[in-house]
Design a protein around this motif. Structure first.
Motif, PDB file in Angstrom:
ATOM      1  N   PHE A   1       0.732  -1.103  -0.017  1.00 53.98           N
ATOM      2  CA  PHE A   1       0.010   0.000  -0.002  1.00 53.98           C
ATOM      3  C   PHE A   1       0.875   1.225   0.042  1.00 53.98           C
ATOM      4  N   HIS A   2       0.185   2.499  -0.064  1.00 50.82           N
ATOM      5  CA  HIS A   2       0.890   3.459  -0.572  1.00 50.82           C
ATOM      6  C   HIS A   2       1.014   4.780   0.496  1.00 50.82           C
ATOM      7  N   ARG A   3       1.657   5.804   0.191  1.00 45.93           N
ATOM      8  CA  ARG A   3       1.736   6.957   0.978  1.00 45.93           C
ATOM      9  C   ARG A   3       1.118   8.106   0.093  1.00 45.93           C
ATOM     10  N   TYR A   4       1.053   9.360   0.855  1.00 47.01           N
ATOM     11  CA  TYR A   4       0.277  10.355   0.293  1.00 47.01           C
ATOM     12  C   TYR A   4       0.478  10.526  -1.188  1.00 47.01           C
ATOM     13  N   HIS A   5       1.766  10.668  -1.663  1.00 50.45           N
ATOM     14  CA  HIS A   5       2.244  10.875  -2.972  1.00 50.45           C
ATOM     15  C   HIS A   5       1.531   9.818  -3.981  1.00 50.45           C
ATOM     16  N   LYS A   6       1.312   9.046  -3.669  1.00 52.98           N
ATOM     17  CA  LYS A   6       0.272   7.797  -4.605  1.00 52.98           C
ATOM     18  C   LYS A   6      -1.119   8.242  -4.924  1.00 52.98           C
ATOM     19  N   TYR A   7      -1.697   9.046  -3.950  1.00 54.30           N
ATOM     20  CA  TYR A   7      -2.895   9.455  -4.099  1.00 54.30           C
ATOM     21  C   TYR A   7      -3.157  11.012  -4.667  1.00 54.30           C
TER      22      TYR A   7
ATOM     23  N   ALA B   1       3.776  11.166   4.027  1.00 55.13           N
ATOM     24  CA  ALA B   1       2.948  10.761   5.081  1.00 55.13           C
ATOM     25  C   ALA B   1       2.138   9.526   4.701  1.00 55.13           C
ATOM     26  N   CYS B   2       1.854   8.706   5.882  1.00 55.00           N
ATOM     27  CA  CYS B   2       1.199   7.568   5.921  1.00 55.00           C
ATOM     28  C   CYS B   2      -0.280   7.478   5.596  1.00 55.00           C
ATOM     29  N   GLY B   3      -0.548   6.960   4.650  1.00 50.27           N
ATOM     30  CA  GLY B   3      -2.237   6.613   4.048  1.00 50.27           C
ATOM     31  C   GLY B   3      -2.737   5.739   5.080  1.00 50.27           C
ATOM     32  N   TRP B   4      -4.104   5.839   5.192  1.00 49.30           N
ATOM     33  CA  TRP B   4      -5.050   4.771   5.851  1.00 49.30           C
ATOM     34  C   TRP B   4      -6.269   4.272   4.878  1.00 49.30           C
TER      35      TRP B   4
ATOM     36  N   THR C   1     -13.170   8.744  -2.825  1.00 49.84           N
ATOM     37  CA  THR C   1     -13.285   9.577  -1.423  1.00 49.84           C
ATOM     38  C   THR C   1     -12.307   9.582  -0.868  1.00 49.84           C
ATOM     39  N   LEU C   2     -11.087   8.596  -0.822  1.00 51.68           N
ATOM     40  CA  LEU C   2     -10.043   8.364   0.158  1.00 51.68           C
ATOM     41  C   LEU C   2      -9.166   9.583   0.007  1.00 51.68           C
ATOM     42  N   PRO C   3      -8.987  10.105  -1.419  1.00 51.74           N
ATOM     43  CA  PRO C   3      -7.771  11.151  -1.200  1.00 51.74           C
ATOM     44  C   PRO C   3      -8.634  12.406  -0.754  1.00 51.74           C
ATOM     45  N   PRO C   4      -9.656  12.640  -0.968  1.00 53.29           N
ATOM     46  CA  PRO C   4     -10.314  14.189   0.163  1.00 53.29           C
ATOM     47  C   PRO C   4     -10.303  13.588   1.466  1.00 53.29           C
ATOM     48  N   GLY C   5     -10.492  12.235   1.819  1.00 49.63           N
ATOM     49  CA  GLY C   5     -10.547  11.929   3.390  1.00 49.63           C
ATOM     50  C   GLY C   5      -8.946  11.977   3.751  1.00 49.63           C
ATOM     51  N   LEU C   6      -7.853  11.878   3.109  1.00 49.74           N
ATOM     52  CA  LEU C   6      -6.598  11.819   3.343  1.00 49.74           C
ATOM     53  C   LEU C   6      -6.340  13.559   3.826  1.00 49.74           C
TER      54      LEU C   6
END
Length: 534
Positions: A393-399, A415-418, A456-461
């Motif tokens: 799985f990925h970090r912020y720059h992937k999204y 930064a660590c994604g979730w 919705t994950l990118p705006p959630g991050l």
């Protein structure tokens, strides 16, 4: 003549005799020295030679080198060289669609191999007489291959062209696979459609169901009691939502303390009410609402609804004709504009009386008691989630689009994604920090889709940046809808998430994980039997 006296005569003979004897003694001593030196060096040289010969023999034995192989005129080696070259030409001939020549080469290779095999069995070298015909015939074929320009440079050019052609074919097949997979994932199976229609018919045909669903005072109190365990699911999939509730109830230590808040749309509202009125889940309280009843949910307040009214946005998501098909189909899925998908950012407005709540996606299965989630200290944060920056799985720059200055100046790319799908929300902190307002800010900034494209994950991050408390990974196991997951991780997982296109209720589901979901489906239910669920 007068003779001289003896004392005056020259002693010629005596001098010659002394010299002779001295020379003879010197030669004798010299010969003795030579003999002694030979005796001392001869055994040593023999020892060195024997040792050197021994090492040479051992090396030859280790390399399995035979006299035949060392022979510069070896027929066996010549045949082996011809066979190796002929095999390369067979491949080239097939690539050039010269199947007849490839067959002739293959036949001659077999003849040469038979000769070598026979010689190996009788343990004698091949003779020129018995192999002359095979060597000559193979040489003629190899010469013919050269005349056909089957050389290295031609082969390299042809292979490069072939590789490029295969890459183009693979790219085309991958694109088609993605499109068909996306279409299959978005389509509603006939059985699910049938279930919705039959349940809606039952709801309106049987007033008893409607009366049974009507809230009494006790249920109303439970919906607002913050001492109970509250869960919410936003979905239009009846069966998937049923599995979420059934699996949670089945693995709960206190199912009577569970309260599920379901929100669906107008189309599935009656069917949802009918299903959860007809079926009970170990005393779990289930409430069903439709988002069309939320008066505050309007275009003046919600950016997504405002975007839906924009003609360019509609063209992007629904027609896909404004960029020549350059954007992948997964980025154009209209579900990403669905209010059921974005309602997770309005949880405090949907449930104004609640203080803490667990959000579950409809594509999860629960296999552990979840009451422990409500005891987790979020340490002043709003969102409790499992981080996904390990391994696959990925970090912020992937999204996010870090070429945009607004993203680059506000967020750490490492930064660590979730993950969404199983989240613990502190609604008191949410309201205090105006998290929904943060979401609105970023959603309006992305009206041209330059900050992010998908879901919705990118705006959630962005919204929960600095407001998320990491949970133990065993609470939420992801990947069962698109990849292989370690069986030990699945066994320990509390919530299993079928994120990806291969949902467990679809035909494209991953067969090895489907039983984890199906164990919570009662296929003997009359409604499911009528709609051919199996």
């Amino acid at each position: 003549m007068r003779r001289q006296r003896p004392e005056f005569r020259r002693p010629v003979r005596r001098r010659f005799s002394n010299v002779f004897w001295l020379t003879l003694c010197g030669l004798a001593v010299l010969m003795l020295i030579v003999l002694l030196s030979r005796e001392s060096t001869q055994p040593r040289s023999r020892s060195v030679l024997s040792k050197s010969s021994y090492r040479h023999d051992k090396a030859m034995e280790g390399l399995n080198v035979t006299a035949e192989m060392l022979n510069p005129d070896s027929i066996t080696r010549q045949l082996n060289d011809q066979i190796s070259l002929a095999k390369a030409f067979v491949v080239i001939a097939k690539e050039s669609n010269n199947l007849q020549f490839a067959w002739e080469l293959s036949a001659q290779i077999r003849n040469s191999q038979i000769l070598l095999s026979n010689a190996a069995l009788r343990r004698t070298p091949l003779t020129l007489r018995e192999s002359e015909t095979a060597v000559r015939d193979m040489a003629l074929l190899l010469f013919q291959a050269q005349q056909l320009h089957y050389d290295s440079s031609t082969m390299i050019m042809r292979l490069k062209a072939r590789i490029q052609d295969l890459e183009e074919q693979m790219s085309s097949v991958t694109d088609k696979s993605n499109k068909y997979g996306q279409i299959a994932a978005e389509e509603v199976p006939k059985s699910l459609y049938c279930l919705g229609v039959r349940l809606t018919t039952e709801w309106f045909k049987k007033p008893d169901l409607q009366k049974k669903f009507s809230r009494n005072a006790q249920i109303s109190m439970k919906l607002k009691d913050n001492d109970l365990y509250h869960f919410c699911v936003f979905s239009d999939n009846i069966l998937a939502t049923s599995v979420v509730i059934n699996s949670t109830a089945s693995n709960s230590l206190h199912p009577d303390r569970l309260v599920f808040h379901l929100v669906t749309d107008e189309v599935n509202y009656a069917a949802m009410k009918a299903w959860f009125t007809m079926n009970s889940f170990r005393g779990v309280t289930v409430d069903v609402q439709k988002f069309e009843d939320f008066t505050w949910l309007n275009a003046s307040y919600v950016p997504v609804l405002k975007q839906l009214q924009d003609s360019e946005t509609q063209s992007y998501y629904f027609s896909g004709s404004n960029d020549g098909g350059k954007t992948p189909i997964k980025f154009r899925n209209p579900k990403y504009l669905s209010m059921l998908n974005h309602l997770r950012f309005y949880i405090p407005e949907v449930f104004p009386s609640l203080k803490k709540l667990v959000f579950l996606d409809d594509d999860v299965v629960v296999q552990k008691d979840l009451s422990g989630l409500f005891a987790i200290d979020l340490k002043g944060n709003v969102n409790g989630a499992v981080e996904t920056c390990m391994e696959t799985f990925h970090r912020y720059h992937k999204y996010l689009n870090y070429s945009h200055p607004l993203i680059r100046s506000h967020f750490d790319p490492d930064a660590c994604g979730w993950a969404f799908g199983m989240n613990v929300f502190d609604l008191v902190e949410w309201r205090k920090r105006n998290v929904t307002g943060i979401y609105h800010y970023w959603q309006e900034k992305n009206v041209d889709r330059t900050l992010w494209k998908l879901g919705t994950l990118p705006p959630g991050l962005l919204t929960f940046y600095g407001l998320t408390e990491p949970l133990d990974p065993s609470w939420h196991v992801l990947g069962l809808g698109y990849t292989n997951v370690d069986p030990h991780v699945i066994e320990k997982g509390a919530v299993l998430h079928f994120n990806g296109n291969s949902k467990p209720w679809l035909k494209i589901a991953m067969e090895k994980y489907k039983p984890l979901w199906e164990k919570y489906v009662d296929y003997s239910h009359p409604m499911l039997e009528r709609c051919n669920f199996h």
